[in-house]
Design a protein around this motif. Sequence first.
Motif, PDB file in Angstrom:
ATOM      1  N   ASP A 153       0.851  -1.184   0.000  1.00  0.00           N
ATOM      2  CA  ASP A 153       0.000   0.000   0.000  1.00  0.00           C
ATOM      3  C   ASP A 153       0.895   1.246   0.000  1.00  0.00           C
ATOM      4  O   ASP A 153       1.622   1.497   0.970  1.00  0.00           O
ATOM      5  CB  ASP A 153      -0.887  -0.027   1.253  1.00  0.00           C
ATOM      6  CG  ASP A 153      -1.825   1.168   1.344  1.00  0.00           C
ATOM      7  OD1 ASP A 153      -1.723   2.090   0.509  1.00  0.00           O
ATOM      8  OD2 ASP A 153      -2.643   1.185   2.287  1.00  0.00           O
ATOM      9  N   ASN A 156       0.984   3.413   2.933  1.00  0.00           N
ATOM     10  CA  ASN A 156       1.284   2.752   4.204  1.00  0.00           C
ATOM     11  C   ASN A 156       2.710   2.205   4.211  1.00  0.00           C
ATOM     12  O   ASN A 156       2.970   1.118   4.738  1.00  0.00           O
ATOM     13  CB  ASN A 156       0.288   1.614   4.447  1.00  0.00           C
ATOM     14  CG  ASN A 156      -0.087   1.482   5.915  1.00  0.00           C
ATOM     15  OD1 ASN A 156       0.611   2.005   6.783  1.00  0.00           O
ATOM     16  ND2 ASN A 156      -1.157   0.763   6.194  1.00  0.00           N
ATOM     17  N   TYR A 222       2.999  -1.922   4.942  1.00  0.00           N
ATOM     18  CA  TYR A 222       1.847  -2.829   5.051  1.00  0.00           C
ATOM     19  C   TYR A 222       1.191  -2.951   3.686  1.00  0.00           C
ATOM     20  O   TYR A 222       1.234  -2.003   2.872  1.00  0.00           O
ATOM     21  CB  TYR A 222       0.838  -2.301   6.074  1.00  0.00           C
ATOM     22  CG  TYR A 222       1.323  -2.413   7.504  1.00  0.00           C
ATOM     23  CD1 TYR A 222       1.049  -3.553   8.258  1.00  0.00           C
ATOM     24  CD2 TYR A 222       2.063  -1.402   8.091  1.00  0.00           C
ATOM     25  CE1 TYR A 222       1.499  -3.676   9.567  1.00  0.00           C
ATOM     26  CE2 TYR A 222       2.520  -1.506   9.401  1.00  0.00           C
ATOM     27  CZ  TYR A 222       2.231  -2.650  10.127  1.00  0.00           C
ATOM     28  OH  TYR A 222       2.692  -2.770  11.416  1.00  0.00           O
ATOM     29  N   TYR A 224      -2.273  -3.932   1.176  1.00  0.00           N
ATOM     30  CA  TYR A 224      -3.632  -3.389   1.150  1.00  0.00           C
ATOM     31  C   TYR A 224      -4.580  -4.151   2.072  1.00  0.00           C
ATOM     32  O   TYR A 224      -5.679  -3.664   2.375  1.00  0.00           O
ATOM     33  CB  TYR A 224      -4.169  -3.380  -0.280  1.00  0.00           C
ATOM     34  CG  TYR A 224      -3.568  -2.276  -1.118  1.00  0.00           C
ATOM     35  CD1 TYR A 224      -3.970  -0.950  -0.933  1.00  0.00           C
ATOM     36  CD2 TYR A 224      -2.591  -2.537  -2.075  1.00  0.00           C
ATOM     37  CE1 TYR A 224      -3.417   0.074  -1.690  1.00  0.00           C
ATOM     38  CE2 TYR A 224      -2.038  -1.518  -2.830  1.00  0.00           C
ATOM     39  CZ  TYR A 224      -2.456  -0.216  -2.640  1.00  0.00           C
ATOM     40  OH  TYR A 224      -1.897   0.797  -3.384  1.00  0.00           O
ATOM     41  N   ASP A 225      -4.152  -5.315   2.563  1.00  0.00           N
ATOM     42  CA  ASP A 225      -4.937  -6.059   3.552  1.00  0.00           C
ATOM     43  C   ASP A 225      -4.421  -5.826   4.966  1.00  0.00           C
ATOM     44  O   ASP A 225      -4.804  -6.531   5.897  1.00  0.00           O
ATOM     45  CB  ASP A 225      -4.894  -7.560   3.228  1.00  0.00           C
ATOM     46  CG  ASP A 225      -5.574  -7.889   1.914  1.00  0.00           C
ATOM     47  OD1 ASP A 225      -6.633  -7.274   1.643  1.00  0.00           O
ATOM     48  OD2 ASP A 225      -5.053  -8.732   1.161  1.00  0.00           O
ATOM     49  N   ASN A 226      -3.529  -4.856   5.103  1.00  0.00           N
ATOM     50  CA  ASN A 226      -2.955  -4.461   6.395  1.00  0.00           C
ATOM     51  C   ASN A 226      -2.046  -5.533   6.993  1.00  0.00           C
ATOM     52  O   ASN A 226      -1.858  -5.603   8.219  1.00  0.00           O
ATOM     53  CB  ASN A 226      -4.047  -4.092   7.409  1.00  0.00           C
ATOM     54  CG  ASN A 226      -3.576  -3.007   8.372  1.00  0.00           C
ATOM     55  OD1 ASN A 226      -2.706  -2.188   8.037  1.00  0.00           O
ATOM     56  ND2 ASN A 226      -4.132  -3.002   9.567  1.00  0.00           N
ATOM     57  N   GLU A 465      -2.409   2.718  16.054  1.00  0.00           N
ATOM     58  CA  GLU A 465      -1.196   1.912  15.869  1.00  0.00           C
ATOM     59  C   GLU A 465      -1.065   0.869  16.975  1.00  0.00           C
ATOM     60  O   GLU A 465      -0.607  -0.256  16.722  1.00  0.00           O
ATOM     61  CB  GLU A 465       0.033   2.806  15.831  1.00  0.00           C
ATOM     62  CG  GLU A 465       1.287   2.123  15.309  1.00  0.00           C
ATOM     63  CD  GLU A 465       1.137   1.598  13.888  1.00  0.00           C
ATOM     64  OE1 GLU A 465       1.783   0.568  13.581  1.00  0.00           O
ATOM     65  OE2 GLU A 465       0.380   2.178  13.089  1.00  0.00           O
ATOM     66  N   ARG A 468      -3.187  -1.981  15.947  1.00  0.00           N
ATOM     67  CA  ARG A 468      -2.584  -2.771  14.870  1.00  0.00           C
ATOM     68  C   ARG A 468      -1.478  -3.669  15.410  1.00  0.00           C
ATOM     69  O   ARG A 468      -1.372  -4.834  15.023  1.00  0.00           O
ATOM     70  CB  ARG A 468      -2.041  -1.847  13.779  1.00  0.00           C
ATOM     71  CG  ARG A 468      -1.342  -2.598  12.665  1.00  0.00           C
ATOM     72  CD  ARG A 468      -1.311  -1.862  11.358  1.00  0.00           C
ATOM     73  NE  ARG A 468      -0.474  -0.689  11.353  1.00  0.00           N
ATOM     74  CZ  ARG A 468      -0.245   0.048  10.252  1.00  0.00           C
ATOM     75  NH1 ARG A 468      -0.816  -0.269   9.104  1.00  0.00           N
ATOM     76  NH2 ARG A 468       0.543   1.100  10.322  1.00  0.00           N
TER      77      ARG A 468
END
Length: 551
Positions: A153, A156, A222, A224-226, A465, A468
Amino acid sequence: MKKDIEIAREAQIKDIDEIAHFLNIEKYEKYGNYKAKIDLSYSENQNKDSKLVLVTAISPTPYGEGKTTMNIALSMGLNKLGKKAISALREPSLGPSFGIKGGACGAGYSQVIPMEDINLHFTGDFHAITSAVNLVAAMIDNHIYQGNEKNIDLSNILWKRCVDLNDRALREVVVGLGKKTNGIARQDGYDITVATEMMAVFCLSNNLNDFREKVSRMIVAYDYDNNPVTVDDIKATGPVVVLMKDALKPNLVQTLENTPAIIHGGPFANIAHGCNSIIATKTALALSEYTVTEAGFGADLGAEKFYDIKCRKASIKPNITVIVASVRALKYHGGVSLEDINCENLEGLKSGFKNLKVHLENLKKFSNNVVVAINKFDQDTKAELSLLKELVNNLGIEAFECDVYHKGSEGCLDICKYIIEKSNKDNDFKLLYDESLSIKEKIDVICKEIYRANGVKYAKKALDEIERIENLNSDKLPVCIAKTQYSFSDDPKNLNPESEYEITINDIRLNQGAGFIVAITQNIMTMPGLGKKPAAYEIDIDENGNIVGLF
């Protein structure tokens, strides 16, 4: 008295072969006549009888407290008393050298040499780290340009480029501008080299294989799906290790009195963990009876991180902690103006003593063996020195006057004798918190127990954060708080440790490779800027080819 550089140039410096021979080192590589790289194998040897001495300080003032100067003098004093001692220090960053601080090799008759080399490029370790960081950055952008197999991403990407200079213009940049072959345009930024996770990994690795493992785990972005994307995912681990293989070897130099000094690594303590490398410290412990090391800035930052991060990662324990204080610095903390700082002021000293008192109370939470080194200056009066010793003694702690600037090792023999005696007694060393606590709980402990805050506030970015990191199950790590060095609070102008305040956490970063979580307080930046009159203005080479203005 002569200038530092004049004293250094008049020293009877020995060939580094003699220093290596004194330590019984056979495997080393010379970098000229006065510097060498020590083979990594020495860090693996264990000397259970070797003592570790940590040097820390009160909160910094515009004068500097002389922590590095004291470290060097103590190692020389211990050697003079018949003990084989090594000074283990951080490498100076070019940022402060050309910024506000200048050189970082001690002062007066307590210096490490060759100081010009140490302050400028040295053996190239920081350049290797800079190259390694920028190699990873280049491979990230190339990975994206070549098809983005890992689905990174672009909004990201965590990894920043770096340079070991103060350059505010690089804090936020855009890369990839121009034609299509220049890459994908995106927002980026630079950190100063000493604030990068690569520097932290460099300093917290126990050997080459450990370094490889830590590098491979560093998160660069990261998808796109984190999901995290690591250095290993973009196939950058191997080339980074190759770039760093020589830099990982600790550097051997000497003091003015020819005491060995191992200088290696150099993260800042306000924005990083502030300690020299584990490899250097373990090498020094293997080769000596006493290793005198230091932690950056005041004890609230450097010492806490030395204990809770470095000692935890290296499985080492200090035998005694020396905290450096000066009369003039404490008067500054007591509200005495810079114009009046050289005048006797007992009330100002009493008021400023609160800073040292809180540091001493904090250090006692980690260990029994704590002693105060009073860095003596010409303007200190007998009444002020007597009062300071009395205030320290009232807390059940010893304090010693040390005139190491003028006298070198001769100026600290009394405290060295005390160190020898006390370091043989049980230190009852303990850590401040269990790393299995939640991130908020660990931050809360540090902020309340060490910074004396009433509480902690979190920006939404920091809370997001934390969530995450918890979802990644990477939250069971020690915490490194990035905070101003000038105050116990996160306000650099608040010099009263007894005032009421809360600590504000603006951001959280996971240094998965280094193995700690960074909590960033307000007003902290990982790329400093130059001041209105940077030290660089005065640095030059004279008609005789000598460097001037750096010291």
